[in-house]
Design an enzyme around this catalytic site. Structure first.
Site, PDB file in Angstrom:
ATOM      1  N   ARG A   1       0.840  -0.890   0.305  1.00 34.94           N
ATOM      2  CA  ARG A   1      -0.023   0.028   0.254  1.00 34.94           C
ATOM      3  C   ARG A   1       0.606   1.667  -0.021  1.00 34.94           C
ATOM      4  O   ARG A   1       0.728   2.120  -0.877  1.00 34.94           O
ATOM      5  CB  ARG A   1      -0.977   0.051   1.084  1.00 34.94           C
TER       6      ARG A   1
ATOM      7  N   TYR B   1       0.125   3.282  -3.560  1.00 31.21           N
ATOM      8  CA  TYR B   1      -0.753   4.745  -3.401  1.00 31.21           C
ATOM      9  C   TYR B   1      -0.155   5.663  -2.070  1.00 31.21           C
ATOM     10  O   TYR B   1      -0.726   7.069  -1.339  1.00 31.21           O
ATOM     11  CB  TYR B   1      -2.044   4.168  -2.080  1.00 31.21           C
TER      12      TYR B   1
ATOM     13  N   CYS C   1      14.147  -6.724  -2.814  1.00 26.54           N
ATOM     14  CA  CYS C   1      15.353  -5.775  -3.461  1.00 26.54           C
ATOM     15  C   CYS C   1      14.102  -4.231  -4.888  1.00 26.54           C
ATOM     16  O   CYS C   1      13.674  -5.304  -5.976  1.00 26.54           O
ATOM     17  CB  CYS C   1      15.768  -7.150  -4.589  1.00 26.54           C
TER      18      CYS C   1
HETATM   19  N1  LLP Z   1     -17.924  -2.184  -2.936  1.00 25.88           N
HETATM   20  C1  LLP Z   1     -16.705  -2.346  -4.328  1.00 25.88           C
HETATM   21  C2  LLP Z   1     -18.048  -2.630  -5.171  1.00 25.88           C
HETATM   22  C3  LLP Z   1     -15.959  -1.941  -4.416  1.00 25.88           C
HETATM   23  O1  LLP Z   1     -15.409  -2.333  -4.891  1.00 25.88           O
HETATM   24  C4  LLP Z   1     -15.030  -1.769  -2.475  1.00 25.88           C
HETATM   25  C5  LLP Z   1     -13.615  -2.095  -2.855  1.00 25.88           C
HETATM   26  C6  LLP Z   1     -15.722  -2.068  -1.530  1.00 25.88           C
HETATM   27  C7  LLP Z   1     -17.296  -1.967  -1.203  1.00 25.88           C
HETATM   28  C8  LLP Z   1     -15.482  -2.067  -0.645  1.00 25.88           C
HETATM   29  O2  LLP Z   1     -14.117  -0.406  -0.581  1.00 25.88           O
HETATM   30  P1  LLP Z   1     -13.905   0.377   1.476  1.00 25.88           P
HETATM   31  O3  LLP Z   1     -14.317   0.401   1.778  1.00 25.88           O
HETATM   32  O4  LLP Z   1     -12.776  -1.005   1.765  1.00 25.88           O
HETATM   33  O5  LLP Z   1     -12.268   1.116   0.781  1.00 25.88           O
HETATM   34  N2  LLP Z   1      -6.484  -1.341  -2.651  1.00 25.88           N
HETATM   35  C9  LLP Z   1      -7.229  -0.200  -2.037  1.00 25.88           C
HETATM   36  C10 LLP Z   1      -8.603  -0.096  -1.803  1.00 25.88           C
HETATM   37  C11 LLP Z   1      -8.934  -0.403  -3.050  1.00 25.88           C
HETATM   38  C12 LLP Z   1     -10.877  -0.567  -3.272  1.00 25.88           C
HETATM   39  C13 LLP Z   1     -11.566  -1.505  -4.297  1.00 25.88           C
HETATM   40  N3  LLP Z   1     -12.657  -2.002  -3.829  1.00 25.88           N
HETATM   41  C14 LLP Z   1      -6.496   0.270  -0.669  1.00 25.88           C
HETATM   42  O6  LLP Z   1      -5.749  -0.736   0.056  1.00 25.88           O
HETATM   43  O7  LLP Z   1      -6.695   1.416  -0.629  1.00 25.88           O
END
Ligand code: LLP
Length: 446
Positions: free
Chosen positions: A342, A346, A373
């Protein structure tokens, strides 16, 4: 002046505000979570290791149920899923949002009722669709025009009944903590836009198909959103579209899924989305918009992922090397971008802390790096840590429960860390460490 600054640094270093509520300071600088000493976990399960506080996950589930008693709260499995988490989510009365046959099968084989599962995905594979229909998933969220005919044809192969579907709509709202996780506007891959009519077109096609039953609309405007306003604006637009569907087709859709994206604090003092305010404002806007459009209020669903498991996780690392290069002090640990991509993806900032011993050394600005690496393998740049950190010390990174292990990779064949659940003073292994034997087993060519 210096004294004031130093004591503030020391106070910040001791700030447990982003830690699980169960975090306790024990004598000698040792920290416990869920009633279990982190140093003991490191000794027993080795490092790196991810600790998940079961009570904290359950508490977040309950906070959601309390704030949204009339809505369906679906945990977004992509944040982190294991069989134990499936059980906790089920016992706490939440539903599940999955985005692959893998997440779906794991949940259902762990006993989760398929009818409380919603399947997402901008590109569902034939296998995803087959698994969803075979297991009887509650809703499938349609994300592209080509999916409509494909899904309708696949439904016909089974019982002849109709599959409940929703349509993922892009409401044209900009929100989200980073460019890569903003999904409310047209220039990204998810959903069907209202602005160019593609959402309306897909809806009209679905309404003409016997094998698909359109239950409502879905949107997910982004992730790590800390302000309620974009959600309120999105509700208004979604209700506007529901009213146009009623006017055009004479159909009143009974459901509205507003997705997830609820932001959390990764470091003390950072903003987080206020759940109570979100619930109040969403409910008010939904009531007002529906009244204005003369629509009945649809059943609301939300899909939090990060906010449920994120704050419940702690990553524990052992320091392997300390090095001064020019002006910088690097503390290298035994994990890194393969268990937490992350920061590299990001630019997320974390607040690691020394656990396992007390230090009286002056803090110094330190960059915590991983063992991979790649120079971009930085876990936490420019953080204040005690100046006497040395190899063998334990560092803990809080707010590690979401999108770290679920995005972990096999980079450098280091292997993904285990997950240990802590609860009421006991620790148990949920997911074992990935070993060299696992890598070898998959590598079957000569
Ligand atoms: N619903 C849908 C359709 C989604 O695509 C996502 C997240 C969620 C719910 C849940 O979102 P949350 O409440 O967790 O923010 N890898 C990134 C986050 C990607 C989120 C993708 N979709 C990170 O590490 O910040």
């Amino acid at each position: 002046m210096t004294t004031v600054t130093m004591s503030k640094v020391a106070a910040d270093a001791d700030d447990l505000s982003v830690w699980p509520a169960s975090a306790r300071r024990l004598p000698h600088g040792v920290l416990a979570v869920g009633g279990v000493c982190l140093a003991e976990i490191a000794d027993r399960f080795d490092t790196p290791v991810y600790v998940l506080d079961e009570g904290e996950v359950r508490a977040h589930c309950r906070a959601y149920r309390d704030a949204f008693p009339d809505a369906d709260v679906l945990y977004a499995a992509k944040a982190f899923l294991s069989r134990a988490v499936v059980r906790w989510i089920d016992e706490e009365g939440l539903g599940l949002d999955v985005c692959s046959a893998g997440e779906l099968e794991l949940a259902v084989t762990a006993g989760f009722p398929a009818d409380r599962v919603v399947l997402h995905g901008n590109a569902k594979s034939p296998h995803d669709i087959e698994a969803a229909l075979r297991l009887g998933v509650g809703r499938i969220v349609i994300d592209s025009p080509s999916e409509i005919a494909r899904l309708a044809a696949a439904v016909g192969v089974g019982t002849g009944g109709a599959q409940k579907v929703m349509v993922r709509v892009v409401p044209g709202i900009m929100a989200g903590g980073h460019e890569k996780i903003r999904t409310g506007t047209e220039e990204q891959k998810f959903g069907l836009a209202v602005s160019d009519g593609s959402a309306q077109h897909a809806i009209a096609r679905i309404l003409g198909l016997r094998r698909l039953e359109l239950t409502g609309l879905h949107c997910h405007i982004g992730s790590q959103i800390t302000d309620v306003k974009p959600y309120v604006a999105a509700v208004r637009r979604m209700v506007g579209l529901m009213a146009r569907i009623r006017d055009t087709h004479g159909v009143v859709l009974p459901e509205l899924d507003m997705g997830g994206g609820h932001g959390i604090a990764y470091r003390p003092g950072e903003p987080a989305l206020d759940l109570t305010a979100l619930a109040r404002r969403l409910r008010a806007e939904l009531a007002a918009s529906c009244a204005a459009a003369k629509l009945p209020v649809p059943r609301l669903a939300i899909e939090p992922g990060r906010a449920v498991t994120g704050p419940a996780g702690v990553a524990l690392y052992r320091v392997l090397a300390v090095k001064r290069t020019g002006e910088r002090v690097f503390v290298a640990v035994d994990g890194g971008m393969s268990d937490n991509p992350r920061p590299a993806l990001y630019g997320v900032r974390y607040a690691p802390r020394l656990v396992g011993r007390r230090s009286t050394a002056e803090p110094r600005t330190t960059t915590v790096v991983g063992r991979h690496c790649e120079a971009g393998d930085i876990l936490a740049a420019d953080v204040e840590l005690p100046g006497d950190i040395h190899p063998g010390d334990l560092l803990a990174v809080p707010v590690a429960g979401a999108y770290q292990l679920s995005m972990a990779s096999g980079y450098n064949m280091v292997g993904r860390p285990p997950v240990v659940a802590v609860h009421d003073g006991t620790a148990r292994l949920l997911v074992r460490r990935e070993t060299l034997a696992d890598f070898r087993r998959r590598d079957i060519g000569e």
